[in-house]
Write an enzyme that holds these catalytic residues in place. Structure first.
Site, PDB file in Angstrom:
ATOM      1  N   ILE A 166      25.149  45.264  38.461  1.00  0.00           N
ATOM      2  CA  ILE A 166      26.575  45.498  38.603  1.00  0.00           C
ATOM      3  C   ILE A 166      26.771  46.273  39.900  1.00  0.00           C
ATOM      4  CG2 ILE A 166      27.230  45.370  36.179  1.00  0.00           C
ATOM      5  CD1 ILE A 166      26.916  48.314  35.895  1.00  0.00           C
ATOM      6  N   ASP A 167      27.952  46.152  40.486  1.00  0.00           N
ATOM      7  CA  ASP A 167      28.199  46.739  41.792  1.00  0.00           C
ATOM      8  C   ASP A 167      28.091  48.261  41.768  1.00  0.00           C
ATOM      9  OD1 ASP A 167      28.727  44.220  42.870  1.00  0.00           O
ATOM     10  OD2 ASP A 167      30.831  44.320  42.267  1.00  0.00           O
ATOM     11  N   LYS A 168      27.899  48.814  42.936  1.00  0.00           N
ATOM     12  CA  LYS A 168      27.758  50.265  43.083  1.00  0.00           C
ATOM     13  C   LYS A 168      28.883  51.024  42.381  1.00  0.00           C
ATOM     14  CE  LYS A 168      28.160  53.878  46.596  1.00  0.00           C
ATOM     15  NZ  LYS A 168      28.410  54.172  48.024  1.00  0.00           N
ATOM     16  N   THR A 170      31.025  49.942  40.159  1.00  0.00           N
ATOM     17  CA  THR A 170      31.340  49.479  38.803  1.00  0.00           C
ATOM     18  C   THR A 170      30.429  50.224  37.839  1.00  0.00           C
ATOM     19  OG1 THR A 170      31.983  47.273  39.572  1.00  0.00           O
ATOM     20  CG2 THR A 170      31.383  47.482  37.254  1.00  0.00           C
ATOM     21  N   ARG A 270      36.119  40.690  40.607  1.00  0.00           N
ATOM     22  CA  ARG A 270      36.922  41.243  41.705  1.00  0.00           C
ATOM     23  C   ARG A 270      37.511  40.129  42.562  1.00  0.00           C
ATOM     24  NH1 ARG A 270      32.796  45.257  44.409  1.00  0.00           N
ATOM     25  NH2 ARG A 270      34.641  45.924  45.588  1.00  0.00           N
TER      26      ARG A 270
END
Length: 356
Positions: A166-168, A170, A270
């Site tokens: 998962i993104d930084k 998130t 996103r």
């Protein structure tokens, strides 16, 4: 039919290299203005004469992959330059290899046995080391926590045990394999789309239909290579991406939504919500850090700014995760609470709506 191959990288990592500062590559941009007396010339030949440093084939590949721009738009290798053209070229500069450093960083462990580990990752933590983020990542913490695991013995491997990410900025649940066998099994589950993942997000605007499905291929943006864009589902650009959503709460100028991923593309939620003109709240890379809905009154603008301060990142949380245990085959399901910044954000909007 596409088949799972454990030797190939999985879809969760397709574009990880340069997005959100979480990758193993960075970009260096060269800029050229074509001379007034320049005769028409293929851009790959032109770049050889002006930049050098690479073969014509490399410049052709760069152009055809979307890394060469003329007057702000990407062009193919057969484009012929004209006097006054403004040319920019993005060259991939790979980060040098480095050794993984185990770090004693606290982990929020939701579940652990001899085979798998489920983590609740906080917003702000990069998943694995990469250019600009060599320390302080989840993998650095895992290397310390699992220092006796053979899977983490190779200090040049920046993704030991990872099967998705998962993104930084998130937050939420992430499963990590503790053995090679578990990694192969879990990777197969993600590849075959048999895992369950639900996200909670706050997006701009009121989605009147209440629920639906966003379908659109995802690939790098033609001009901004640090973000993803959505392309036609029946087109040749990008890979298929499907997001199911349901509005959980209408809060005036924002909605709280539940998202279920059918695929796992980079920045999928996103990019998809940006595509339907409902960017996630305070998502700086996709335009959600601007006041996109509401009045022009100064009091309202201050209210939204206060909301940005409360949740200083995209309002997205990986709330639930389900998969089959690699050994027992038992179905495991996990749920997590919304982090405090998103809880406070939602409560602030509830109060605003109630007082209107």
């Amino acid at each position: 039919m596409e088949q799972y191959d454990p030797l190939n990288e999985q879809e969760e990592f397709e574009f990880e290299e340069d997005l959100s500062g979480e990758g193993s590559e960075t970009f260096e941009r060269f800029h050229i203005t074509v001379d007034p007396g320049q005769a028409p010339l293929r851009i790959d030949k032109f770049l050889i004469t002006r930049l050098g440093g690479a073969s014509r084939t490399k410049y052709q590949e760069a152009a055809d992959a979307g890394y060469v721009f003329v007057n702000g738009k990407s062009v193919k290798s057969n484009y012929k330059v004209k006097p006054g053209d403004d040319i920019s070229v993005q060259v991939i500069k790979r980060a040098e290899a480095f050794e993984l450093i185990p770090e004693d960083i606290p982990l929020n462990i939701v579940y652990e046995d001899d085979t798998v580990l489920v983590i609740n990752k906080p917003a702000g933590m990069v998943v694995h080391p990469a250019f600009g983020h060599y320390t302080g990542t989840l993998v650095n913490a895992l290397a310390w926590h699992l220092k006796d695991s053979p899977l983490f013995a190779d200090k040049t491997n920046i993704r030991p045990g990872l099967v998705h990410r998962i993104d930084k900025d998130t937050s939420g649940l992430l499963v990590v394999a503790k053995t090679e066998e578990a990694k192969i099994d879990l990777s197969r589950q993600f590849f075959n789309k048999t895992t369950d993942r639900k996200y909670i997000a706050v997006c701009w605007g009121d989605i009147e239909e209440g629920e639906g499905t966003i379908i659109g291929n995802i690939w790098r943006h033609a001009q901004n290579r640090k973000v993803m864009a959505v392309y036609p589902a029946d087109g040749e650009i990008g890979k298929s991406a499907i997001t199911h959503y349901k509005v959980l709460e209408h809060l005036g100028y924002v909605n709280v939504v539940q998202c279920i991923l059918e695929t796992g593309r980079t920045h999928q939620i996103r990019a998809h919500f940006k595509h339907i003109k409902h960017p996630l709240f305070n998502d700086a890379e996709y335009g959600g850090n601007e006041i996109l809905r509401g009045t022009t009154f100064a009091k309202y603008k201050q209210f939204v700014q206060n909301c940005f301060d409360i949740c200083p990142r995209q309002a997205l949380h990986a709330k639930t995760l389900g998969f089959d245990h690699p050994v027992t085959k038992e179905r495991l399901s996990f749920d997590s609470e919304l982090p405090s910044d998103m809880q406070q954000l939602i409560e602030k909007w509830r109060t605003y709506v109630a007082e209107r």
